[in-house]
Design an enzyme around this catalytic site. Structure first.
Site, mmCIF file in Angstrom:
data_model
loop_
_atom_site.group_PDB
_atom_site.id
_atom_site.type_symbol
_atom_site.label_atom_id
_atom_site.label_comp_id
_atom_site.label_asym_id
_atom_site.label_seq_id
_atom_site.Cartn_x
_atom_site.Cartn_y
_atom_site.Cartn_z
ATOM 1 N N GLU A 185 -1.118 -8.738 7.605
ATOM 2 C CA GLU A 185 -1.168 -8.449 9.040
ATOM 3 C C GLU A 185 -1.824 -9.573 9.844
ATOM 4 O OE1 GLU A 185 -1.223 -3.675 9.177
ATOM 5 O OE2 GLU A 185 -2.937 -4.548 8.153
ATOM 6 N N GLN A 186 -1.464 -10.810 9.523
ATOM 7 C CA GLN A 186 -2.128 -11.958 10.155
ATOM 8 C C GLN A 186 -1.891 -12.062 11.651
ATOM 9 O OE1 GLN A 186 -0.210 -14.510 7.289
ATOM 10 N NE2 GLN A 186 -2.178 -15.480 6.832
ATOM 11 N N GLU B 206 -7.427 4.763 15.378
ATOM 12 C CA GLU B 206 -7.003 3.368 15.534
ATOM 13 C C GLU B 206 -6.213 3.262 16.827
ATOM 14 O OE1 GLU B 206 -4.508 2.103 12.305
ATOM 15 O OE2 GLU B 206 -5.924 2.766 10.779
ATOM 16 N N TRP C 119 4.342 -5.069 13.800
ATOM 17 C CA TRP C 119 5.307 -4.475 12.870
ATOM 18 C C TRP C 119 6.615 -4.038 13.513
ATOM 19 C CZ3 TRP C 119 5.241 0.621 14.625
ATOM 20 C CH2 TRP C 119 4.035 1.108 15.141
ATOM 21 N N ASN D 90 -5.366 6.892 4.197
ATOM 22 C CA ASN D 90 -4.985 6.255 5.455
ATOM 23 C C ASN D 90 -3.529 6.577 5.729
ATOM 24 O OD1 ASN D 90 -3.464 3.706 6.671
ATOM 25 N ND2 ASN D 90 -5.520 3.747 7.508
ATOM 26 N N GLU D 91 -3.262 7.162 6.868
ATOM 27 C CA GLU D 91 -1.892 7.441 7.289
ATOM 28 C C GLU D 91 -1.057 8.024 6.142
ATOM 29 O OE1 GLU D 91 -0.362 4.020 9.381
ATOM 30 O OE2 GLU D 91 -1.489 4.614 11.159
ATOM 31 N N ARG E 31 0.866 -1.180 0.000
ATOM 32 C CA ARG E 31 0.000 0.000 0.000
ATOM 33 C C ARG E 31 0.897 1.223 0.000
ATOM 34 N NH1 ARG E 31 -2.621 -0.267 6.149
ATOM 35 N NH2 ARG E 31 -0.666 -0.726 7.177
HETATM 36 C C1 GLA Z 1 -1.845 1.480 10.579
HETATM 37 C C2 GLA Z 1 -2.860 1.307 9.506
HETATM 38 C C3 GLA Z 1 -3.742 0.118 9.696
HETATM 39 C C4 GLA Z 1 -2.975 -1.056 10.217
HETATM 40 C C5 GLA Z 1 -2.254 -0.630 11.459
HETATM 41 C C6 GLA Z 1 -1.485 -1.703 12.118
HETATM 42 O O1 GLA Z 1 -2.259 2.236 11.626
HETATM 43 O O2 GLA Z 1 -3.650 2.450 9.357
HETATM 44 O O3 GLA Z 1 -4.327 -0.169 8.461
HETATM 45 O O4 GLA Z 1 -2.071 -1.478 9.257
HETATM 46 O O5 GLA Z 1 -1.322 0.332 11.099
HETATM 47 O O6 GLA Z 1 -0.699 -1.148 13.141
#
Ligand code: GLA
Length: 680
Positions: A362-363, A314, A322, A163-164, A125
């Protein structure tokens, strides 16, 4: 703006009053990853935690637009209906952080290029170029299509863009934008040459398109700082492109935000938020060992983007996946972090994520529901938190934290120091935190605001390292002092102008006259240097500046003890009364004990009392006031119980009854409504 101007219409449509109550509590739910037959089960289980909002849609581009120009929102209609049927509100994310394969295959020019020249491939992504006009057209189109369909849906309460917001790109279009950006800023290349001192190392440019687009390396500090501002502007424009598309169709009730990250220095966050309705961030404790002051500072920073309550879009359901060791938070700490967010002004808290996707990157991530849809180890704790939020919502409605001390957070200054640390350990966030920690523990409420925020409501304003200080900011700060404010500047302040060029006057540059003192010289320290004076005795590490007064009105408060060194007997801290206020300059990175004394004296001088006196170590106090309610949130972050004595009996919002003297067990929370009310 002329009447009827589309911009005016969009401005009128902006939602500036995000409804604060009840507390939004929820999770990221990705229905596109699951057979529809499982949705009702997931949503019903979610409701058991008292969740009332789901965030849906981010990353689902390939499901919403499976082929170019062919849209399929039927599944999303049904997912929203399913959520609404079980009592949820919905936040929709635009899916643009994850472009579909048809897009990157047909138009590889949209793919991001790293500073090393390597073009990203599909499968992850954030692999698009933030500068690509083509990508923006696609992004605008999907955002528009979504807004046309859901912009008036009464159960869709708001939007998260992308997102981010993340890495920049170094492709040809980004370079062209960079040249145009420089031209718009400097108008003539001679002006750029003069501001950047490009005669140095023969950098002189004849045309804007000769200026390299670089984020790192041996480049002119003026270029590197402008690069950060350029990135801010391009990302802001990227976000606004989608925001304006949504506003064309959405009713004014729906708010628009984007979710930001952990101390992220990639762009200037308050600037990016100027046209957004709500600030939101993603609160993770990657090593599973929360530092409550560091985490609280980040909440305060985000509250400062728009200077009002915010959302945690979040937060981790136990652990992340991670870092090298993805330790889970201890029992009770997920709830503790939830209440800390509320204490610092969050009106929404959403967990990431609801349920483990069976595959995908992200399993291993922390979730509330496992792959089979059954509750995980963290479910009960989150359910307890949700029940408590529901109980506390009436008391919290319409309230917000109030602070009398502000810390200035300047992205320009942070970047200028990062570009040239001069001492490996002069890490700007660590430097900032050395001031925040004593202020937060003693005042129990701190606002973190941009330099251009209104300051008159603050009795104390602290700028830990205001390295970049243009004359216009200096004038505002001086006026604040003259009107009665108390301004404290930390080391490295007032060294640079807005072009990251040295002021010809020594530090603090345009404030030298006001301070009646200046920095003769700065020194990077590889060993501790003694210091003593009004704050007592202690040590300076990392950074020491030699101050000299130039006015009899300026008092020396601390001096170095450094036999045989440059700093011996020189002034480390000075202050001057000016107009109705006082300006102080601290030219040294003082040890933590001295910083505690400094904070105590500074707060005492301006008459700022703690919200709650005599609070034991490790207990965080936060308060929210407004709408006739004053709610105190006490969190015992320590591993052992703490005794609390309130000045008067207060209502125990969570358990009912009243509390006055009580024991707060380790990692426990007390939410108290103070019948006496109050300003903070
Ligand atoms: C970020 C992303 C999420 C997810 C989390 C996992 O915050 O926005 O989609 O990947 O990380 O920590």
């Amino acid at each position: 703006m002329p009447p009827g101007d589309p911009k005016e219409k969009l401005a009128a449509a902006r939602n500036t009053t995000v409804a604060p109550a009840p507390i939004a509590f929820g999770a990221a739910w990705y229905p596109e990853q699951w057979p529809e037959a499982q949705w009702a089960h997931d949503l019903a289980l979610m409701r058991k935690t008292r969740m009332n909002v789901v965030r849906v849609g981010e990353f689902a581009w390939s499901t919403m637009e499976p082929r170019q120009g062919e849209f399929d929102f039927d599944w999303l209609d049904r997912a929203i209906d399913a959520a609404v049927a079980q009592g949820f509100d919905v936040v929709l994310g635009t899916p643009t952080a994850a472009p579909p394969a048809w897009l990157t295959e047909a138009y590889p020019d949209v793919l991001r290029v790293g500073e090393d020249g390597v073009r990203a491939g599909h499968g992850g992504r954030r692999h698009f170029s933030f500068a690509s006009a083509r990508y923006r057209r696609f992004a605008r189109r999907i955002a528009s299509e979504m807004a046309r369909r859901y912009g008036r849906n009464p159960n869709v309460i708001g939007w998260q863009i992308d997102n981010e917001i993340g890495p920049p790109s170094f492709d040809g279009e980004a370079r062209a934008r960079w040249s145009a950006w420089l031209e718009a800023k400097y108008v003539s290349v001679d002006e750029l040459n003069a501001r950047w001192s490009t005669a140095y190392w023969s950098q002189t440019y004849q045309r804007f398109d000769q200026v390299p687009l670089r984020a790192t390396g041996q480049q002119n500090p003026a270029l590197l700082l402008d690069f950060k501002r350029f990135v801010t502007d391009v990302w802001t424009d990227y976000v606004d492109n989608q925001a304006s598309a949504i506003r064309e169709h959405a009713d004014g009730r729906q708010w628009i935000t984007t979710n930001t990250m952990h101390w992220n220095g990639g762009f200037d966050h308050p600037k990016m938020h100027r046209d957004l309705d709500l600030a939101a961030w993603d609160n993770y404790i990657p090593d599973g060992r929360p530092d409550w002051l560091d985490n609280g500072a980040q909440h305060d920073l985000v509250r400062g983007y728009l200077r009002r309550n915010f959302w945690v879009m979040e937060t981790q359901a136990g652990h992340v996946d991670w870092v090298e060791i993805n330790r889970a938070l201890d029992p009770g700490q997920v709830r503790e972090m939830g209440w800390q967010a509320i204490g610092h002004g969050a009106d929404g808290l959403l967990y990431w994520q609801w349920r483990s996707a069976l595959n995908g990157q992200e399993q291993y991530y922390g979730v509330l529901a496992g792959p089979g849809g059954e509750p995980t180890y963290i479910f009960d704790e989150i359910a307890r938190t949700g029940a408590e939020f529901e109980r506390a919502a009436p008391a919290l409605a319409g309230t917000a934290p109030r602070a009398e001390v502000a810390m200035l957070f300047s992205y320009d200054s942070r970047w200028a120091i990062e570009i040239q640390r001069h001492h490996r350990d002069f890490e700007p966030i660590a430097a900032f935190m050395s001031w925040y920690r004593p202020l937060r523990t003693q005042a129990q409420a701190v606002d973190i605001v941009p330099v251009d925020a209104p300051l008159d409501d603050y009795r104390l304003v602290v700028a830990p390292h205001l390295n970049v200080l243009p004359a216009s900011d200096a004038m505002r700060l001086e006026a604040y002092v003259r009107r009665g404010g108390c301004l404290v500047l930390g080391p490295r302040s007032g060294m640079k102008d807005e072009f990251n060029a040295l002021h010809t006057e020594r530090q603090p540059g345009p404030l030298v006259e006001a301070l009646g003192a200046r920095v003769e010289q700065f020194y990077a320290l590889d060993e501790a240097v003694g210091v003593s004076g009004a704050l007592g005795s202690g040590e300076v590490r990392i950074w020491g500046e030699m101050l000299r007064t130039r006015s009899p009105a300026t008092k020396v408060l601390m001096r170095y003890r450094h036999p045989g060194g440059w700093l011996d007997t020189e002034a480390a801290m000075v202050a001057r009364e000016l107009g109705k206020g006082v300006i102080t300059y601290v030219g040294a990175w003082l040890d933590d004990a001295l910083m505690q004394v400094w904070a105590a004296r500074a707060l005492e001088r301006v008459g700022i009392e703690p919200i709650l006196a005599d609070v034991p170590d490790g207990v965080e106090v936060a308060s929210r006031v407004g709408a006739g309610s004053r709610v105190l949130i006490l969190i015992n972050h320590a591993d052992t119980p703490r005794r609390i004595a309130l000045p008067r009996a207060m209502v125990d919002v969570l358990a009912g009854g009243e509390l006055r003297k009580f024991e707060l067990p380790a990692h426990e929370v007390a939410v108290l409504q103070d019948p006496a009310g109050g300003m903070r």
